[in-house]
Design a protein around this motif. Structure first.
Motif, mmCIF file in Angstrom:
data_model
loop_
_atom_site.group_PDB
_atom_site.id
_atom_site.type_symbol
_atom_site.label_atom_id
_atom_site.label_comp_id
_atom_site.label_asym_id
_atom_site.label_seq_id
_atom_site.Cartn_x
_atom_site.Cartn_y
_atom_site.Cartn_z
ATOM 1 N N UNK A 87 0.836 -1.206 0.000
ATOM 2 C CA UNK A 87 0.000 0.000 0.000
ATOM 3 C C UNK A 87 0.869 1.254 0.000
ATOM 4 N N UNK A 88 1.912 1.252 0.804
ATOM 5 C CA UNK A 88 2.814 2.399 0.862
ATOM 6 C C UNK A 88 3.444 2.650 -0.504
ATOM 7 N N UNK A 89 3.953 1.597 -1.115
ATOM 8 C CA UNK A 89 4.607 1.759 -2.413
ATOM 9 C C UNK A 89 3.635 2.253 -3.476
ATOM 10 N N UNK A 90 2.410 1.707 -3.501
ATOM 11 C CA UNK A 90 1.440 2.130 -4.506
ATOM 12 C C UNK A 90 1.190 3.629 -4.434
ATOM 13 N N UNK A 95 2.324 9.225 -6.332
ATOM 14 C CA UNK A 95 2.821 10.568 -6.029
ATOM 15 C C UNK A 95 3.877 10.949 -7.066
ATOM 16 N N UNK A 96 4.760 10.002 -7.401
ATOM 17 C CA UNK A 96 5.749 10.231 -8.458
ATOM 18 C C UNK A 96 5.028 10.598 -9.753
ATOM 19 N N UNK A 97 4.052 9.792 -10.135
ATOM 20 C CA UNK A 97 3.327 9.996 -11.383
ATOM 21 C C UNK A 97 2.620 11.353 -11.406
ATOM 22 N N UNK A 103 4.596 18.374 -14.070
ATOM 23 C CA UNK A 103 5.894 18.978 -14.426
ATOM 24 C C UNK A 103 6.598 19.576 -13.215
ATOM 25 N N UNK A 104 6.340 18.985 -12.049
ATOM 26 C CA UNK A 104 7.005 19.368 -10.804
ATOM 27 C C UNK A 104 8.153 18.381 -10.598
ATOM 28 N N UNK A 105 9.196 18.569 -11.380
ATOM 29 C CA UNK A 105 10.269 17.579 -11.450
ATOM 30 C C UNK A 105 11.092 17.483 -10.164
ATOM 31 N N UNK A 106 11.225 18.589 -9.449
ATOM 32 C CA UNK A 106 11.989 18.534 -8.195
ATOM 33 C C UNK A 106 11.272 17.670 -7.161
ATOM 34 N N UNK A 107 9.966 17.878 -7.008
ATOM 35 C CA UNK A 107 9.211 17.041 -6.064
ATOM 36 C C UNK A 107 9.064 15.613 -6.578
ATOM 37 N N UNK A 115 10.005 6.467 -2.852
ATOM 38 C CA UNK A 115 9.458 5.198 -3.364
ATOM 39 C C UNK A 115 10.535 4.122 -3.457
ATOM 40 N N UNK A 116 11.739 4.504 -3.823
ATOM 41 C CA UNK A 116 12.825 3.529 -3.966
ATOM 42 C C UNK A 116 13.224 2.916 -2.624
#
Length: 184
Positions: A87-90, A95-97, A103-107, A115-116
């Motif tokens: 669940x955490x990873x999903x 959030x990454x996506x 286009x908030x590449x820093x965040x 995630x990693x």
């Protein structure tokens, strides 16, 4: 797991005569009706404010509507009630996506790092390459070509790089003055 079972039993009893918001949310996701999904997910949150899936589904609905900042907030709230690494990873993956699509590449890079760290998830191995690729594109879009090349390297070495990855890596090598390594 026990909490999920109890919620399903209670929900089945409460909504036996009406619309089950959990089933309605799942159906809206399946049909990609994100406005309906958001409405039903909010009902799930109202009924079960400490349950991961309500917030996660709301995030998915907002992501589908291209409301990326709101989606990040919902996924972040889902992390507070995540019961396991999957669940955490999903939520971290979405959030990454959301950040990338906004286009908030820093965040996005911060979310990728987070995630990693969720290596115990069964989804991690499946999505690791996608995260590395996304990391490369974030660095590329920020003009950080050396970091982009480093991030793309595992994907390039695998021989499974997409045309977009090949172009971005080639452009990064070119921008670094390493024309002999540029991929056309």
């Amino acid at each position: 797991m026990a909490i999920a079972l109890i919620i399903l039993l209670i929900t089945t009893t409460i909504y036996a005569q009406g619309t089950d918001p959990i089933a309605a949310t799942k159906e809206a996701l399946k049909s990609k009706n994100y406005i309906s999904m958001q409405k039903h997910a909010q009902t799930v949150i109202d009924d079960y404010p400490d349950w991961f899936w309500g917030y996660h589904w709301k995030g998915r609905a907002l992501l589908g509507q291209k409301k990326y900042q709101e989606a990040v907030k919902a996924f972040t709230l889902s992390l507070d009630s995540a019961e396991n690494a999957d669940e955490t990873f999903m939520s971290k993956y979405f959030i990454v996506d959301s950040n990338y699509k906004n286009k908030d590449y820093k965040n996005c890079l911060k979310a990728i790092t987070s995630a990693m760290r969720t290596k115990k998830s069964k989804y991690f191995k499946v999505k690791k390459s996608a995260l590395e690729t996304r990391k490369g594109f974030c660095h590329f879009n920020l003009g950080q070509h050396s970091e982009a090349v480093q991030a793309f390297k595992p994907v390039l070495d695998s021989g499974k790089a997409s045309e977009q990855v090949l172009k971005a890596a080639g452009q990064s090598y070119f921008n670094l003055g390493e024309n002999e390594k540029a991929i056309s």
